[in-house]
Write a protein that holds these residues in place. Structure first.
Motif, PDB file in Angstrom:
ATOM      1  N   GLU A 285      57.505  57.522 -12.693  1.00 51.58           N
ATOM      2  CA  GLU A 285      57.648  58.339 -13.886  1.00 51.58           C
ATOM      3  C   GLU A 285      59.017  59.023 -13.977  1.00 51.58           C
ATOM      4  O   GLU A 285      59.449  59.403 -15.057  1.00 51.58           O
ATOM      5  CB  GLU A 285      56.549  59.414 -13.911  1.00 51.58           C
ATOM      6  CG  GLU A 285      55.158  58.861 -14.149  1.00 51.58           C
ATOM      7  CD  GLU A 285      54.997  58.266 -15.534  1.00 51.58           C
ATOM      8  OE1 GLU A 285      55.776  58.630 -16.440  1.00 51.58           O
ATOM      9  OE2 GLU A 285      54.091  57.424 -15.710  1.00 51.58           O
ATOM     10  N   PRO A 287      62.799  59.325 -14.517  1.00 52.65           N
ATOM     11  CA  PRO A 287      63.804  58.471 -15.169  1.00 52.65           C
ATOM     12  C   PRO A 287      64.729  57.829 -14.147  1.00 52.65           C
ATOM     13  O   PRO A 287      64.975  58.371 -13.047  1.00 52.65           O
ATOM     14  CB  PRO A 287      64.548  59.443 -16.086  1.00 52.65           C
ATOM     15  CG  PRO A 287      63.581  60.554 -16.327  1.00 52.65           C
ATOM     16  CD  PRO A 287      62.791  60.691 -15.066  1.00 52.65           C
ATOM     17  N   HIS A 324      54.562  62.433 -16.496  1.00 53.60           N
ATOM     18  CA  HIS A 324      55.516  62.171 -17.575  1.00 53.60           C
ATOM     19  C   HIS A 324      56.040  63.485 -18.164  1.00 53.60           C
ATOM     20  O   HIS A 324      57.260  63.655 -18.378  1.00 53.60           O
ATOM     21  CB  HIS A 324      54.844  61.324 -18.657  1.00 53.60           C
ATOM     22  CG  HIS A 324      55.766  60.963 -19.778  1.00 53.60           C
ATOM     23  ND1 HIS A 324      56.821  60.095 -19.624  1.00 53.60           N
ATOM     24  CD2 HIS A 324      55.809  61.379 -21.079  1.00 53.60           C
ATOM     25  CE1 HIS A 324      57.469  59.961 -20.765  1.00 53.60           C
ATOM     26  NE2 HIS A 324      56.870  60.743 -21.673  1.00 53.60           N
ATOM     27  N   LEU A 325      55.149  64.439 -18.387  1.00 51.80           N
ATOM     28  CA  LEU A 325      55.555  65.742 -18.920  1.00 51.80           C
ATOM     29  C   LEU A 325      56.398  66.500 -17.896  1.00 51.80           C
ATOM     30  O   LEU A 325      57.398  67.158 -18.252  1.00 51.80           O
ATOM     31  CB  LEU A 325      54.317  66.558 -19.298  1.00 51.80           C
ATOM     32  CG  LEU A 325      54.556  67.961 -19.853  1.00 51.80           C
ATOM     33  CD1 LEU A 325      55.427  67.908 -21.102  1.00 51.80           C
ATOM     34  CD2 LEU A 325      53.230  68.659 -20.131  1.00 51.80           C
ATOM     35  N   GLN A 328      59.998  65.280 -18.028  1.00 50.49           N
ATOM     36  CA  GLN A 328      60.752  65.794 -19.174  1.00 50.49           C
ATOM     37  C   GLN A 328      61.169  67.250 -18.957  1.00 50.49           C
ATOM     38  O   GLN A 328      62.311  67.639 -19.265  1.00 50.49           O
ATOM     39  CB  GLN A 328      59.904  65.658 -20.442  1.00 50.49           C
ATOM     40  CG  GLN A 328      59.663  64.221 -20.883  1.00 50.49           C
ATOM     41  CD  GLN A 328      58.805  64.149 -22.131  1.00 50.49           C
ATOM     42  OE1 GLN A 328      58.191  65.150 -22.546  1.00 50.49           O
ATOM     43  NE2 GLN A 328      58.748  62.965 -22.738  1.00 50.49           N
ATOM     44  N   GLU A 331      64.081  67.415 -16.428  1.00 41.81           N
ATOM     45  CA  GLU A 331      65.373  67.046 -17.016  1.00 41.81           C
ATOM     46  C   GLU A 331      65.933  68.188 -17.879  1.00 41.81           C
ATOM     47  O   GLU A 331      67.147  68.460 -17.850  1.00 41.81           O
ATOM     48  CB  GLU A 331      65.221  65.777 -17.865  1.00 41.81           C
ATOM     49  CG  GLU A 331      65.182  64.497 -17.061  1.00 41.81           C
ATOM     50  CD  GLU A 331      65.249  63.276 -17.941  1.00 41.81           C
ATOM     51  OE1 GLU A 331      66.074  62.377 -17.646  1.00 41.81           O
ATOM     52  OE2 GLU A 331      64.488  63.213 -18.937  1.00 41.81           O
ATOM     53  N   THR A 332      65.067  68.859 -18.592  1.00 44.59           N
ATOM     54  CA  THR A 332      65.524  69.965 -19.436  1.00 44.59           C
ATOM     55  C   THR A 332      66.045  71.128 -18.585  1.00 44.59           C
ATOM     56  O   THR A 332      67.103  71.722 -18.883  1.00 44.59           O
ATOM     57  CB  THR A 332      64.378  70.441 -20.340  1.00 44.59           C
ATOM     58  OG1 THR A 332      63.908  69.343 -21.119  1.00 44.59           O
ATOM     59  CG2 THR A 332      64.843  71.551 -21.267  1.00 44.59           C
TER      60      THR A 332
END
Length: 357
Positions: A285, A287, A324-325, A328, A331-332
């Motif tokens: 999951e 990236p 997956h969440l 994200q 990365e933020t």
């Protein structure tokens, strides 16, 4: 003026007799009989009936007509003597009439000859038709035999191992292994080459997830490989590292830890396989760009997964749920100002992440 003497009755009777004799003489010479001589009763009768032409009396003609109406059948009338004579002359061939010529053509010997000619012509036509039919069949059979020979035995369409287009080796698959498998089919007829069996052989290679083989006429093959790339390195018991894919299957091995893959440290044993599976799901999951920054992943249980980034903070991931969440959110946060000097980023609860300086 003196009167002309009247001849006696005897002389008056002689004149019609002489006329009658002359008439009979002329009739005999011409081959016919006058109607007055043939039937005195008919000449004497002032009315000629239906049967007068055939020598019958009017009463006989009426009776025959009545019988024909009652029975529905015609009674046979007597044939006149003149007609009998004509028929006799025709049968003897003495009179050259059109009907006589037609009768001559219809004689049994002439009919048999014409029938034999027609039968010979029919047999000749049947032979020609049979020859044409068999020539067509032989032509079709020859074309089929030639096509089969060209397809199965001709070197024109035989597989040439040098005419192979292969792609999709990735970073693990060795091209020499693929060439060795394909070379075993060199010279085989391309039409009968079993591409399914060849695909199964290529899939058994280490680092190949799937393979697709297509025929390229007249002599080549197109091989498309889907590589099974390693996503992590697992320390081996005898030293070195096992490179595994996302399913935990070993696709290669290395003596040193690869610089572009995270090293997974988990308990060893079959009872701990679920921990390794959960860690690999987390790695999948993440990236690809961020995955290269992961230095090592550790987990003692399925809910205590954490890893360290190269030149970055430590990340507390938790379980494999909501991966997956979590990716994200991570990365933020890594792109924010607060993460520049952070030592720990906790995304185990992705809706309430925390950053520790």
């Amino acid at each position: 003026m003196p009167r002309r003497p009247v001849p006696p009755p005897a002389e008056r009777d002689e004149r019609p007799r002489s006329s009658t004799v002359a008439t009979k003489t002329r009739s005999a010479a011409s081959g016919s009989t006058p109607a007055s001589a043939a039937s005195p009763a008919t000449s004497a009768s002032p009315t000629v009936g239906r049967g007068a032409a055939s020598g019958d009396t009017p009463r006989a003609g009426r009776l025959r007509h009545l019988s024909r109406r009652l029975t529905g059948k015609a009674t046979e009338a007597p044939v006149p003597a003149a007609a009998s004579a004509v028929r006799k002359d025709l049968s003897d061939g003495t009179v050259a009439t059109p009907w006589a010529r037609v009768s001559a053509r219809l004689r049994p010997d002439n009919v048999s000859l014409r029938m034999q000619e027609r039968l010979r012509e029919r047999r000749s036509a049947d032979r020609r038709l049979a020859m044409i039919r068999w020539s067509k069949r032989l032509s079709i059979a020859g074309a089929v035999a030639a096509a089969v020979w060209i397809t199965l035995m001709s070197p024109i369409v035989a597989f040439d191992a040098g005419e192979v287009e292969a792609n999709g080796f990735g970073t693990v698959v060795d091209p020499a292994d693929v060439d060795a498998i394909v070379a075993a089919y060199d010279g085989e007829a391309l039409a009968t080459l079993n591409t399914s069996h060849l695909e199964n052989q290529l899939t058994d290679l280490v680092g190949v997830a799937s393979a697709q083989v297509e025929k390229v006429w007249p002599q080549g093959l197109r091989v498309t490989l889907t590589p099974s790339e390693p996503v992590a390195a697992v320390p081996a018991e005898d030293g070195g590292y096992r490179l595994v894919n996302e399913e935990g299957e070993q696709v290669s091995e290395s003596e040193e830890a690869p610089g572009d893959l995270p090293v997974i440290t988990v308990p060893v044993g079959e009872e701990h396989e679920r921990i390794l599976t959960g860690v690999l799901a987390v790695v999948e999951e993440i990236p690809a760009e961020l995955r290269e920054s992961v230095e090592g992943i550790e987990a003692q249980t399925e809910d205590t997964i954490h890893f360290t980034l190269r030149d970055g903070p430590q990340v507390e991931w938790g379980s494999g749920e909501d991966s997956h969440l979590k990716a994200q959110v991570l990365e933020t946060l890594l792109g924010s100002k607060e993460a520049k000097n952070a030592t720990l980023i906790d995304v185990s609860a992705p809706t309430f992440p925390t950053v520790t300086q």
